[in-house]
Design a protein around this motif. Structure first.
Motif, PDB file in Angstrom:
ATOM      1  N   ASN A 147     -10.234-111.375  18.171  1.00  0.00           N
ATOM      2  CA  ASN A 147     -10.548-109.993  18.526  1.00  0.00           C
ATOM      3  C   ASN A 147      -9.781-108.968  17.683  1.00  0.00           C
ATOM      4  O   ASN A 147     -10.274-107.861  17.471  1.00  0.00           O
ATOM      5  N   ILE A 148      -8.603-109.322  17.212  1.00  0.00           N
ATOM      6  CA  ILE A 148      -7.910-108.442  16.272  1.00  0.00           C
ATOM      7  C   ILE A 148      -8.709-108.360  14.976  1.00  0.00           C
ATOM      8  O   ILE A 148      -8.853-107.282  14.375  1.00  0.00           O
ATOM      9  N   ARG A 149      -9.257-109.491  14.546  1.00  0.00           N
ATOM     10  CA  ARG A 149     -10.094-109.495  13.342  1.00  0.00           C
ATOM     11  C   ARG A 149     -11.344-108.642  13.537  1.00  0.00           C
ATOM     12  O   ARG A 149     -11.751-107.911  12.631  1.00  0.00           O
ATOM     13  N   LYS A 150     -11.940-108.727  14.727  1.00  0.00           N
ATOM     14  CA  LYS A 150     -13.133-107.914  15.006  1.00  0.00           C
ATOM     15  C   LYS A 150     -12.793-106.422  14.957  1.00  0.00           C
ATOM     16  O   LYS A 150     -13.543-105.632  14.386  1.00  0.00           O
ATOM     17  N   LYS A 151     -11.661-106.053  15.564  1.00  0.00           N
ATOM     18  CA  LYS A 151     -11.232-104.655  15.538  1.00  0.00           C
ATOM     19  C   LYS A 151     -11.000-104.179  14.110  1.00  0.00           C
ATOM     20  O   LYS A 151     -11.396-103.061  13.741  1.00  0.00           O
ATOM     21  N   LEU A 152     -10.364-105.031  13.307  1.00  0.00           N
ATOM     22  CA  LEU A 152     -10.068-104.665  11.923  1.00  0.00           C
ATOM     23  C   LEU A 152     -11.353-104.520  11.108  1.00  0.00           C
ATOM     24  O   LEU A 152     -11.481-103.605  10.291  1.00  0.00           O
ATOM     25  N   GLN A 153     -12.311-105.416  11.330  1.00  0.00           N
ATOM     26  CA  GLN A 153     -13.592-105.341  10.619  1.00  0.00           C
ATOM     27  C   GLN A 153     -14.320-104.043  10.934  1.00  0.00           C
ATOM     28  O   GLN A 153     -14.899-103.416  10.040  1.00  0.00           O
ATOM     29  N   ILE A 154     -14.289-103.635  12.207  1.00  0.00           N
ATOM     30  CA  ILE A 154     -14.947-102.384  12.598  1.00  0.00           C
ATOM     31  C   ILE A 154     -14.221-101.192  11.993  1.00  0.00           C
ATOM     32  O   ILE A 154     -14.846-100.267  11.467  1.00  0.00           O
ATOM     33  N   ALA A 155     -12.882-101.211  12.056  1.00  0.00           N
ATOM     34  CA  ALA A 155     -12.101-100.103  11.504  1.00  0.00           C
ATOM     35  C   ALA A 155     -12.341 -99.958  10.006  1.00  0.00           C
ATOM     36  O   ALA A 155     -12.406 -98.837   9.480  1.00  0.00           O
ATOM     37  N   LYS A 156     -12.496-101.078   9.296  1.00  0.00           N
ATOM     38  CA  LYS A 156     -12.699-101.043   7.851  1.00  0.00           C
ATOM     39  C   LYS A 156     -14.062-100.461   7.469  1.00  0.00           C
ATOM     40  O   LYS A 156     -14.281-100.113   6.313  1.00  0.00           O
ATOM     41  N   ARG A 157     -14.966-100.355   8.436  1.00  0.00           N
ATOM     42  CA  ARG A 157     -16.256 -99.719   8.165  1.00  0.00           C
ATOM     43  C   ARG A 157     -16.106 -98.201   8.020  1.00  0.00           C
ATOM     44  O   ARG A 157     -17.012 -97.524   7.533  1.00  0.00           O
ATOM     45  N   TYR A 158     -14.939 -97.689   8.450  1.00  0.00           N
ATOM     46  CA  TYR A 158     -14.715 -96.240   8.414  1.00  0.00           C
ATOM     47  C   TYR A 158     -13.465 -95.850   7.631  1.00  0.00           C
ATOM     48  O   TYR A 158     -13.314 -94.701   7.235  1.00  0.00           O
ATOM     49  N   SER A 159     -12.538 -96.791   7.430  1.00  0.00           N
ATOM     50  CA  SER A 159     -11.317 -96.511   6.673  1.00  0.00           C
ATOM     51  C   SER A 159     -10.747 -97.829   6.169  1.00  0.00           C
ATOM     52  O   SER A 159     -11.385 -98.870   6.282  1.00  0.00           O
ATOM     53  N   SER A 160      -9.530 -97.786   5.648  1.00  0.00           N
ATOM     54  CA  SER A 160      -8.911 -99.003   5.121  1.00  0.00           C
ATOM     55  C   SER A 160      -8.453 -99.955   6.224  1.00  0.00           C
ATOM     56  O   SER A 160      -8.286-101.148   6.005  1.00  0.00           O
ATOM     57  N   GLY A 161      -8.207 -99.417   7.420  1.00  0.00           N
ATOM     58  CA  GLY A 161      -7.755-100.258   8.531  1.00  0.00           C
ATOM     59  C   GLY A 161      -6.260-100.462   8.560  1.00  0.00           C
ATOM     60  O   GLY A 161      -5.730-101.153   9.430  1.00  0.00           O
ATOM     61  N   ARG A 162      -5.526 -99.846   7.616  1.00  0.00           N
ATOM     62  CA  ARG A 162      -4.067-100.048   7.539  1.00  0.00           C
ATOM     63  C   ARG A 162      -3.353 -99.486   8.760  1.00  0.00           C
ATOM     64  O   ARG A 162      -2.393-100.085   9.251  1.00  0.00           O
ATOM     65  N   GLU A 163      -3.804 -98.330   9.236  1.00  0.00           N
ATOM     66  CA  GLU A 163      -3.165 -97.723  10.408  1.00  0.00           C
ATOM     67  C   GLU A 163      -3.293 -98.619  11.626  1.00  0.00           C
ATOM     68  O   GLU A 163      -2.358 -98.743  12.414  1.00  0.00           O
ATOM     69  N   LEU A 164      -4.459 -99.244  11.779  1.00  0.00           N
ATOM     70  CA  LEU A 164      -4.673-100.131  12.928  1.00  0.00           C
ATOM     71  C   LEU A 164      -3.739-101.332  12.849  1.00  0.00           C
ATOM     72  O   LEU A 164      -3.134-101.719  13.850  1.00  0.00           O
TER      73      LEU A 164
END
Length: 213
Positions: A147-164
């Motif tokens: 689920n962390i991977r799923k969250k990161l994949q979704i976040a990367k659709r809008y930004s780099s995902g580094r903050e998450l």
């Protein structure tokens, strides 16, 4: 059947479609979308809009696909002016938001169980016994990673995902340290992870709003 598995990084629709007679056209459009500079959610909405329009008999005339070879970016931009595209974009964003929320809540539950198991191993105070606690901890850890991977994949659709990643790591570190220091009756793991989840959700909502402008 036309396989669209190659575009799974940004396309959330069906990975196979029954449009064999139009394979060259479909692949050509998806390749143009894939090479474009639009965000992943916009690419997803463009693909959904195109596939939806294909159902109409005059889709070649309406979308003027002959221009796709000469000016694909301009062609795709013109699709974005259509109300149908905007509806697909809203659906994509809503789906991403829902998936992020579900994964976030699962991370809270599975993360808490993992922290409890780590504390049990360090303190040698198991809820049942080591074997059963280890089994529960292992299952929780698997759910946590997925689920962390799923969250990161979704976040990367809008930004780099580094903050998450940073916020996720800090929240789990704080939880683990507090679990070792503060007695279990004053456990704050769930509260900290929930605060992190709310913060991440708000950041995603802002990124979604910014991504379309």
């Amino acid at each position: 059947m036309i396989s669209l598995q190659k575009y799974k990084a940004w396309f959330s629709g069906k990975k196979e479609i029954d449009e064999q007679s139009a394979e060259a056209e479909v692949i050509g459009v998806f390749e143009a979308i894939d090479r474009s500079q639009f965000s992943a959610c916009q690419k997803d909405a463009l693909a959904a809009y195109y596939l939806d329009t294909m159902k109409q008999a005059d889709h070649v005339k309406r979308l003027k696909l002959e221009k796709m070879k000469d000016a694909p970016e301009q062609m795709l931009s013109s699709w974005m002016a259509h109300n149908a595209y905007q509806k697909h974009l809203q659906r994509v964003q809503q789906d991403d938001h829902t998936k992020f929320m579900m994964s976030g809540l699962t991370v809270i539950m599975s993360g808490t169980l993992c922290i409890y198991f780590i504390y049990a191993v360090c303190s040698q105070k198991f809820l049942l016994n080591f074997s059963l606690d280890a089994l529960i901890g292992s299952i929780a850890f698997a759910f946590l990673i997925i689920n962390i991977r799923k969250k990161l994949q979704i976040a990367k659709r809008y930004s780099s995902g580094r903050e998450l990643i940073l916020l996720e790591g800090i929240s789990f570190l704080i939880c683990a340290l507090l679990k070792m220091v503060i007695p279990s009756m004053f456990d704050l793991s769930v509260v900290i992870l929930f605060i992190a989840y709310i913060t991440e959700k708000k950041k995603l909502e802002k990124m979604i709003a910014v991504s379309i402008h």
